[in-house]
Write a protein that holds these residues in place. Structure first.
Motif, short mmCIF file in Angstrom:
data_model
loop_
_atom_site.label_atom_id
_atom_site.label_comp_id
_atom_site.label_asym_id
_atom_site.label_seq_id
_atom_site.Cartn_x
_atom_site.Cartn_y
_atom_site.Cartn_z
N HIS A 18 0.83 -1.21 0.00
CA HIS A 18 0.00 0.00 0.00
C HIS A 18 0.86 1.26 0.00
O HIS A 18 2.01 1.25 0.43
N ASN A 19 0.25 2.33 -0.49
CA ASN A 19 0.86 3.66 -0.39
C ASN A 19 -0.26 4.69 -0.33
O ASN A 19 -1.44 4.35 -0.42
N GLN A 21 -1.07 8.54 -2.14
CA GLN A 21 -0.61 9.58 -3.05
C GLN A 21 -1.80 10.40 -3.54
O GLN A 21 -2.92 9.90 -3.63
N ILE A 23 -4.24 12.56 -6.03
CA ILE A 23 -4.81 12.25 -7.34
C ILE A 23 -4.76 13.52 -8.19
O ILE A 23 -5.24 14.58 -7.77
N ALA A 35 3.32 11.71 -3.01
CA ALA A 35 3.29 10.29 -3.35
C ALA A 35 4.22 9.55 -2.41
O ALA A 35 5.45 9.73 -2.46
N TYR A 54 -6.97 11.43 -2.46
CA TYR A 54 -5.78 10.57 -2.42
C TYR A 54 -6.19 9.13 -2.68
O TYR A 54 -7.35 8.75 -2.57
N LYS A 55 -5.19 8.33 -3.04
CA LYS A 55 -5.42 6.93 -3.40
C LYS A 55 -4.27 6.06 -2.95
O LYS A 55 -3.17 6.55 -2.71
N CYS A 56 -4.53 4.78 -2.88
CA CYS A 56 -3.50 3.76 -2.82
C CYS A 56 -3.35 3.30 -4.27
O CYS A 56 -4.30 2.76 -4.84
N LEU A 57 -2.21 3.55 -4.87
CA LEU A 57 -2.05 3.31 -6.30
C LEU A 57 -2.43 1.90 -6.74
O LEU A 57 -3.24 1.74 -7.66
N TYR A 60 -6.39 1.52 -6.26
CA TYR A 60 -7.22 2.64 -6.68
C TYR A 60 -8.52 2.15 -7.31
O TYR A 60 -9.62 2.56 -6.94
#
Length: 102
Positions: A18-19, A21, A23, A35, A54-57, A60
């Protein structure tokens, strides 16, 4: 999450896959995108008022997204106009509904 200009948020990577970052198109004009690296925590100071999507790449498409509201959400219409993939679209619809009708 509602915070004030200048506040800091620490995003915790609860798993190596997970991360967090920002959008593209879902942060205020002039704000710095962020990010985090995969599997690593990231700390962000929010210096401009507005909405930050924001998202978890890698997740997403599955709807692993969120909103940080910094003071007044001045860029709400622009953020709502960003096209979202898969389950992220439904999750953002829910988040915007909560924002508009607390």
């Amino acid at each position: 999450m509602h915070i004030h200009t200048g506040d800091t948020v620490h995003f915790i990577a609860s798993d190596p896959g997970h991360n967090a970052q920002s959008i593209t198109g879902m942060i205020p004009d002039g704000a710095t995108a962020f990010a985090g690296k995969m599997g690593q925590d990231v700390t962000v100071t929010f210096s401009k008022p507005g909405l930050y999507g924001y998202k978890c790449l890698p997740h997403y498409f599955l709807g692993m997204v969120g909103l940080v509201v910094v003071d007044k959400p001045e860029n709400e219409e622009a953020a709502k106009a960003v096209s979202q993939p898969g389950a992220a679209k439904q999750r953002f619809e829910q988040l915007f509904k909560q924002l508009d009708h607390p």
